[in-house]
Design a protein around this motif. Structure first.
Motif, PDB file in Angstrom:
ATOM      1  N   THR A   1      -1.635   3.201  -7.841  1.00  0.00           N
ATOM      2  CA  THR A   1      -2.783   3.967  -8.334  1.00  0.00           C
ATOM      3  C   THR A   1      -2.323   5.236  -9.036  1.00  0.00           C
ATOM      4  O   THR A   1      -2.869   5.608 -10.082  1.00  0.00           O
ATOM      5  CB  THR A   1      -3.729   4.311  -7.166  1.00  0.00           C
ATOM      6  N   THR A   2      -1.318   5.892  -8.484  1.00  0.00           N
ATOM      7  CA  THR A   2      -0.800   7.119  -9.092  1.00  0.00           C
ATOM      8  C   THR A   2      -0.327   6.840 -10.518  1.00  0.00           C
ATOM      9  O   THR A   2      -0.620   7.601 -11.448  1.00  0.00           O
ATOM     10  CB  THR A   2       0.350   7.675  -8.234  1.00  0.00           C
TER      11      THR A   2
ATOM     12  N   SER B   1       0.837  -1.203   0.000  1.00  0.00           N
ATOM     13  CA  SER B   1       0.000   0.000   0.000  1.00  0.00           C
ATOM     14  C   SER B   1       0.873   1.255   0.000  1.00  0.00           C
ATOM     15  O   SER B   1       1.861   1.328   0.711  1.00  0.00           O
ATOM     16  CB  SER B   1      -0.875  -0.031   1.255  1.00  0.00           C
ATOM     17  N   GLY B   2       0.502   2.203  -0.857  1.00  0.00           N
ATOM     18  CA  GLY B   2       1.225   3.473  -0.882  1.00  0.00           C
ATOM     19  C   GLY B   2       2.465   3.488  -1.757  1.00  0.00           C
ATOM     20  O   GLY B   2       3.204   4.462  -1.749  1.00  0.00           O
TER      21      GLY B   2
END
Ligand code: ATP
Ligand code: MG
Lengths: 361, 255
Positions: free
Chosen positions: A43-44, A38-39
């Motif tokens: 998604t970016t 996660s992170g």
């Protein structure tokens, strides 16, 4: 030519680089996965490919043409959002018809293609329902049908199965593989679930902190992780601090504190004297009361420190040498027998030299 | 025990809020000039109301102002709410919300000074402009809260599937926030129709509205006619608020 090429993409929010110099080529017809915790910027990256966000530097090329100035609606790329993003005020059929309407396709043809799309995802009787009236799995299928109905060149899927329960997820994974084969559209699939990534993909890019750590086929990623992060993130892995004493052509000898000498495969390069970890998958380690030593194997005596009954397998944590703990797996093939060894039992473990890979720090 | 206490204080609160209103409503049907004791039931104050030319004129003005102002404020407020949501600007939200908190009397005085400064004759136009000004903020808040409750990815999905920015707004965002817009419009209408303070300052001598008319009547005495017109006004606003909360429960109930 690759279908999609990313060249040194950078996207920062303030001082923080969410995507930090990512380059990759994605071939036509491929099931490509972005995998990472996660992170890490998945998604970016996806949002930049879809056109909702733009990189600060770098290029995104589709069929060799730069996409940066093309707005999302002009890109032949569709997205399946994690929340599905079905339009709640439109029926299932209207949702699926939406991309066709935007392309100014005639009414008759739209109706026909929507009907086909509904058949494809086995929702023919649900066309008149609203998304709010469907189950999670059905919504998922509507989102897929809507994204595929106008035949994009590339489909982006952002953790599309994350909201489903285990059983449904497995079923949808199979459906996704079949669907991708059938339609022949290139998929870029985002997930932080490594089993899902291994099961679905032709190739996987393992990301961490905005960078690609390794880009390979699933079996390569699993068997030949390139660094400590990949070895640790994909599956379970024993990571044992080690130092190279002799590096030969194919094999190398490692010195491990508290254990002694271990033979491992030489991943290549001039490594004599370097420090790192020996990465060893638990299922590649044999465990028994007494094991005959075959050539090319490492063998150690130890005792069972602890064990975990998992149903299909039991995980034994074996203490060898002085304070070195190694995890090994034993399938529970005999019925009604939760374990073969108890804590404290003396055992032997062994593994082939090429089961372990040395990862340089 | 705490449960009963809660129920009791709830009832007390409702009584405190509604008892005065109930009295007004009751006396509007009382067959006596005095708001003192119950004499008998009558419709006569309502009849008097509909024969009172000044009252009818004021009611007509109020309706005209409320309709015009709520329409204009809804258009402008929706755009403001959309901008507030879309571009996360620091100061803009404060600037649009502040007029809601500034004492009405200040707003009234400043508007009066402003209209005099720009040489606008006070009357229907100045009242309507003032009402538009103070309603925009309310509409903007309601629309923004509706937008905030909408899944961000919906308009993005529309763009992704081939819609232009305008199509994405028209086909996806607008239908989803329409209940909020309608609720905002109803809220603006009710605020406008019963506004007194700002109207008082910006009305001038010529124009009167229902609240101004009621005020000028009670300067002499609280007549049953005032009770009757108050009752009607109350019914209208209650009705509109109920509709607003029906169509957009979360934005009116402040979810
Ligand atoms: N608009 C934004 N403004 C500031 N920071 C952002 C923004 N979008 C993303 N980030 C940051 O960039 C990093 C990467 O975010 P991203 O959403 O790409 O992660 P992810 O890999 O998709 O994670 P997850 O698996 O949780 O979805 C995160 O640390 C996030 O906080
Ligand atoms: Mg994400």
């Amino acid at each position: 030519m690759a279908l999609l090429e990313l060249r040194n993409i950078v996207r920062s929010f303030g001082d923080f680089a969410a995507v930090d110099g990512v380059s990759m080529m994605i071939e036509s017809g491929e099931f490509f996965t972005l995998l990472g915790p996660s992170g890490c910027g998945k998604t970016t990256l996806l949002r930049m490919i879809a056109g909702f966000d733009a990189p600060q530097s770098g290029e995104i090329l589709l069929d060799g043409k730069d996409l940066v100035a093309t707005p999302p609606e002009k890109r032949p790329i569709h997205t399946v959002f994690q929340s599905y993003a079905l339009f709640p005020h439109m029926t299932v059929a209207q949702n699926i018809a939406f991309p066709l309407r935007m392309r100014k396709i005639g009414k008759a043809e739209i109706n026909e293609r929507v009907k086909e799309a509904l058949d494809d995802v086995r929702l023919s009787d649900r066309g008149g329902r609203f998304p709010g009236e469907l189950s999670g799995g059905q919504r998922q299928r509507v989102a897929l049908a809507r994204a595929l109905v106008s035949r994009p060149r590339l489909l982006l899927l952002d953790e599309p199965l994350a909201a489903l329960d285990m059983k449904l997820r497995e079923q949808m994974q199979l459906e996704l593989i079949n669907l991708q084969k059938e339609v022949g559209i290139t998929f870029i699939y985002v997930t932080h679930d490594q089993t899902e990534a291994l099961a679905l993909s032709h190739r996987i890019a393992v990301m961490n902190g905005g960078k690609v750590e390794q880009l390979d086929e699933p079996s390569k990623i699993y068997d030949c992780p390139r660094n400590r992060f990949v070895a640790d993130f994909i599956g379970t892995c024993n990571l044992i601090e080690a130092k190279v004493t002799v590096a030969g052509e194919e094999k190398m000898v490692l010195e491990i504190d508290g254990l002694g000498e271990v033979t491992a495969r030489n991943p290549g390069g001039e490594l004599t004297g370097s420090k790192g970890v020996l990465a060893l998958r638990p299922e590649k380690i044999k465990i028994g009361q007494q094991i005959a030593l075959e050539s090319g194997e490492n063998r150690f005596r130890g005792k069972v420190h602890d064990f975990l009954y998992m149903g299909d397998v039991t995980v034994y944590i074996v203490e060898v040498g002085e304070g070195v703990h190694i995890e090994a797996l034993l399938p529970n093939s005999a019925a009604g027998r939760p374990r073969i060894f108890a804590a404290g039992d003396p055992v032997e473990i062994s593994w082939r030299y090429d089961a372990g890979v040395f990862l340089n720090d | 025990m705490p449960k009963r206490l809660l129920a009791a204080s709830g009832i007390a609160a409702y009584l405190f809020l509604y008892l005065p209103l109930v009295i007004v409503v009751a006396y509007s049907f009382n067959d006596s000039r005095l708001n003192a004791e119950w004499v008998g039931f009558t419709w006569r104050w309502y009849k008097a109301l509909f024969e009172d030319d000044a009252m009818l004129k004021a009611a007509g003005n109020s309706l005209f102002i409320a309709l015009t102002a709520s329409f204009a404020a809804t258009v402008l407020g929706t755009m403001a709410g959309y901008a507030l949501h879309r571009y996360r600007l620091r100061l803009l939200p404060v600037l649009i919300m502040a007029p809601l908190a500034i004492p009405e009397i200040l707003v009234g005085v400043s508007l009066l000074i402003f209209f005099v400064a720009v040489n606008l004759t006070l009357g229907l136009l100045s009242i309507t402009l003032s009402h538009i000004a103070f309603c925009i903020g309310f509409v903007a808040i309601v629309v923004r809260s509706r937008l905030a409750g909408m899944d961000e990815s919906l308009p993005e999905a529309a763009r992704d599937l081939g819609a232009s920015p305008w199509q994405a707004f028209r086909l996806v965002t607008f239908p989803l926030i329409a209940p909020g817009i309608l609720a905002g419009a109803l809220l603006a209408f009710t605020l406008s129709i019963d506004d007194f303070v700002i109207t008082f300052f910006t009305a001038g001598v010529g124009a009167s509205t229902l609240p101004l008319q009621i005020y000028s009547m009670i300067k002499i005495a609280v007549t049953p006619e005032v009770n009757a017109v108050s009752t009607l006004l109350m019914l209208l606003t209650l009705f509109l608020i109920v509709i607003a909360s029906r169509i957009s429960p979360d934005s009116v109930r402040g979810k």
